[in-house]
Design an enzyme around this catalytic site. Sequence first.
Site: not given
Lengths: 263, 263
Positions: A20, A22, A24-25, A100, A170, A228
């Site tokens: 996805h 976000h 941090d990904h 998510h 996530d 995570h």
Amino acid sequence: MRMSANKVKRSKIRAIFISHLHGDHVFGLPGLLTSMSLSGHKGLIEVFGPPGIKGFIEDTLSYTQSQLGFQVQFHELNPLGLTEVFTSKHLSVYAFPLKHRIPTCGYLFKELPKLRGLRKDKIEQYNIPVDKILEIKSGADFHLQNGEVISNEFLTIDPSKPVSFAYCTDTVFDPEIISFINSVDLLYHEATFCNDMQSLAEERFHSTAQDAARIAHLAGVGKLVIGHFSSRYKDLEIFEEEARQVFENTDLAIEGRLFEIKS
Amino acid sequence: MRMSANKVKRSKIRAIFISHLHGDHVFGLPGLLTSMSLSGHKGLIEVFGPPGIKGFIEDTLSYTQSQLGFQVQFHELNPLGLTEVFTSKHLSVYAFPLKHRIPTCGYLFKELPKLRGLRKDKIEQYNIPVDKILEIKSGADFHLQNGEVISNEFLTIDPSKPVSFAYCTDTVFDPEIISFINSVDLLYHEATFCNDMQSLAEERFHSTAQDAARIAHLAGVGKLVIGHFSSRYKDLEIFEEEARQVFENTDLAIEGRLFEIKS
């Protein structure tokens, strides 16, 4: 840089699967692509992810005037169920929906059935020509010139069992994914919080260690790896302890740790 | 993550100075801002850089649906000469043009003159009230009630000399910057290549170690630190050797190494 430090060869990458959008990904992806280009990578790279992944990468490369020395093919995914998205000689990859705060994909990596192993002594004994090897590895018997048939089971041994891996991050605790990841050999499932933050986990569409373990148990997976972790937990042992109360064969995804996928 | 590993406190950041929009100089910024937000940072952050820096950060945050918990103020710079862009209680920051393939800024950080140091024994001896301290620190004499004047030099000692630092990356060898960075205490200057790649350095608008050293010598700086080494050099000693042939007081910018700026 983490891949370098852990001796993962970037040159072997053919496809990249993004869960996805976000930060941090995905924040590391432009740097990965541009550094692969700097290292002289030439082959096509396929990038899979939710809608927006193409624009994010293309705009980022454009702002930074980055020219890649290879082609990137984007596949924007919006899977409603288990959907095959990539296949190679050795494996198929399937995407499926996670729950998510924004569109998120889980991925299932399934090794394809392997050819049977040759018994070299028998191949020599019957003088089997090279052009017959592939069909024998695929399970065929061998016909001698005198009409005698050598059964495949005398010529080959069982191949190792194909292995499977599912990547779920996530996501909030979501039993709907169980049918997608049923019996995988290794499940990576996010575990952002522990039991003390169960309600915060639900509110933020994240899982606790025991949520992950419940999914592992219900799906009958071989092994669970959780990661995570929220940085509010200084000590990660509690994740392992709580998860193992529900699913014993759980390990923590600590940076640099290597897991072998076994059937 | 590098800042964490090197115990640099993100919470102390007030302003961020970006040289140019190539990926190796900005890809880390969205992650820095979002992780500062996650850590609860509240104060205003000012971001300085060439035109495009605002769009790059805003679009990246938008693609990743990132909400920052603090305000970011962008200053898009296009300096033609030495231009003051930021000032605080302790220092002024100036931007100036570098010559690279895209618009690039160098930065000069100049500590402001400090107040004079108090001689505590004298302050007590003459019973100097608190409301006079600031003007004495600023250089004023003190008048006793009997009309006697105590000269400032009896009450104070010289403050430490303000220090200065210049940051020049990425840039081709460019003597035009010498007047901007003249006599700085510490100069960071890029040195992507060694002498064996002099012509490639010019072609790509980068510098060699000796280019950096020549700038340091011509500008009469106190100390030179070189970095931004091409990964084609496995051994970095050659950078140090070649630079020191031209400017002796040169060190390599190795990750995690700490340099004190001394006047």
